[in-house]
Motif scaffolding. Structure first.
Motif, PDB file in Angstrom:
ATOM      1  N   GLY A   1      27.400 -15.464  20.094  1.00 44.78           N
ATOM      2  CA  GLY A   1      27.439 -15.349  18.638  1.00 44.78           C
ATOM      3  C   GLY A   1      27.818 -16.647  17.951  1.00 44.78           C
ATOM      4  O   GLY A   1      27.580 -16.799  16.752  1.00 44.78           O
ATOM      5  N   LYS A   2      28.403 -17.582  18.679  1.00 44.07           N
ATOM      6  CA  LYS A   2      28.781 -18.867  18.094  1.00 44.07           C
ATOM      7  C   LYS A   2      27.524 -19.609  17.655  1.00 44.07           C
ATOM      8  O   LYS A   2      26.547 -19.686  18.384  1.00 44.07           O
ATOM      9  CB  LYS A   2      29.546 -19.708  19.111  1.00 44.07           C
ATOM     10  N   VAL A   3      27.544 -20.165  16.427  1.00 50.10           N
ATOM     11  CA  VAL A   3      26.403 -20.914  15.880  1.00 50.10           C
ATOM     12  C   VAL A   3      26.867 -22.328  15.559  1.00 50.10           C
ATOM     13  O   VAL A   3      27.930 -22.526  14.959  1.00 50.10           O
ATOM     14  CB  VAL A   3      25.841 -20.226  14.617  1.00 50.10           C
ATOM     15  N   ILE A   4      26.060 -23.292  15.953  1.00 52.32           N
ATOM     16  CA  ILE A   4      26.348 -24.703  15.711  1.00 52.32           C
ATOM     17  C   ILE A   4      25.196 -25.310  14.933  1.00 52.32           C
ATOM     18  O   ILE A   4      24.041 -25.257  15.378  1.00 52.32           O
ATOM     19  CB  ILE A   4      26.525 -25.459  17.038  1.00 52.32           C
ATOM     20  N   GLU A   5      25.493 -25.851  13.762  1.00 57.05           N
ATOM     21  CA  GLU A   5      24.511 -26.598  12.977  1.00 57.05           C
ATOM     22  C   GLU A   5      24.701 -28.062  13.364  1.00 57.05           C
ATOM     23  O   GLU A   5      25.716 -28.674  13.011  1.00 57.05           O
ATOM     24  CB  GLU A   5      24.745 -26.405  11.475  1.00 57.05           C
ATOM     25  N   HIS A   6      23.782 -28.624  14.096  1.00 56.36           N
ATOM     26  CA  HIS A   6      23.948 -29.975  14.631  1.00 56.36           C
ATOM     27  C   HIS A   6      23.839 -31.024  13.533  1.00 56.36           C
ATOM     28  O   HIS A   6      22.978 -30.934  12.650  1.00 56.36           O
ATOM     29  CB  HIS A   6      22.947 -30.227  15.757  1.00 56.36           C
TER      30      HIS A   6
ATOM     31  N   ARG B   1      19.621 -26.010  15.059  1.00 52.79           N
ATOM     32  CA  ARG B   1      20.720 -25.047  15.064  1.00 52.79           C
ATOM     33  C   ARG B   1      20.750 -24.398  16.448  1.00 52.79           C
ATOM     34  O   ARG B   1      19.704 -24.052  17.006  1.00 52.79           O
ATOM     35  CB  ARG B   1      20.481 -23.979  13.990  1.00 52.79           C
ATOM     36  N   THR B   2      21.944 -24.234  16.998  1.00 51.27           N
ATOM     37  CA  THR B   2      22.111 -23.594  18.308  1.00 51.27           C
ATOM     38  C   THR B   2      22.954 -22.340  18.161  1.00 51.27           C
ATOM     39  O   THR B   2      23.959 -22.351  17.450  1.00 51.27           O
ATOM     40  CB  THR B   2      22.807 -24.554  19.304  1.00 51.27           C
ATOM     41  N   GLU B   3      22.536 -21.280  18.840  1.00 48.77           N
ATOM     42  CA  GLU B   3      23.334 -20.061  18.926  1.00 48.77           C
ATOM     43  C   GLU B   3      23.594 -19.769  20.397  1.00 48.77           C
ATOM     44  O   GLU B   3      22.698 -19.888  21.228  1.00 48.77           O
ATOM     45  CB  GLU B   3      22.595 -18.873  18.295  1.00 48.77           C
ATOM     46  N   VAL B   4      24.827 -19.405  20.718  1.00 48.93           N
ATOM     47  CA  VAL B   4      25.156 -18.977  22.070  1.00 48.93           C
ATOM     48  C   VAL B   4      24.770 -17.507  22.182  1.00 48.93           C
ATOM     49  O   VAL B   4      25.289 -16.661  21.444  1.00 48.93           O
ATOM     50  CB  VAL B   4      26.655 -19.175  22.384  1.00 48.93           C
TER      51      VAL B   4
END
Length: 158
Positions: A12-17, A104-107
């Motif tokens: 659920g963790k989202v990272i906007e690079h 954007r990355t989502e786990v």
């Protein structure tokens, strides 16, 4: 170390690079030449004018590599033991010279390694968007990630 450990990569963790990249003609032509991809849609401007796109396309393998590369600093730099694979790779919209890409990355998932007490397996979803917020690449990637506090496995498999 800038990358995240297994424990930090919760589903659920989202990272906007932070890194964005404008793609150039040089990027496209050099990558196509280095990989022996002589498809005229990447390297022949006159041919590409007659295509359904009306211009050269950025090589999709370059785009996929760039997407993965953009994610490294904030996800796996110094905390990965290896990339285990890519799956479900799509390119919904074309990318052209001059387009700017962000990621954007989502786990999606994670589990402890059955063979290694020092790591776990994390599934990431990467989504690349152009300057018009159109999705230009989506992929799922699986990585073997270091644990912050490795545990010895009682019944390690070979």
């Amino acid at each position: 170390m800038a990358g995240m450990y297994y424990e930090e990569l919760e589903p659920g963790k989202v990272i906007e690079h932070a890194i964005r990249r404008t793609l150039t003609e040089t990027d496209n032509v050099l990558f196509s030449a280095m990989t022996y991809n002589c498809a005229p849609l990447h390297i022949d401007a006159e041919y590409s004018k007659q295509s359904i796109f009306g211009q050269r396309l950025v090589n999709s393998m370059f785009l996929l590599g760039l997407v993965a590369g953009i994610t490294v600093f904030e996800t796996t730099l110094g905390t990965t033991l290896g990339n285990l694979g890519f799956e479900k790779i799509t390119f919904p919209k074309p990318v052209f010279h001059g387009d700017t890409v962000r990621v954007r990355t989502e786990v999606l998932d994670r589990r402890l390694s059955k063979k290694r007490g020092d790591s776990g397996i994390v599934t990431f979803k990467h989504v690349a968007l152009n300057q018009r917020d159109e999705v230009v690449c989506e992929c799922t990637r699986v990585g073997l990630m270091l644990r912050r506090e490795p545990a010895a496995l009682e019944h390690a498999e070979a």
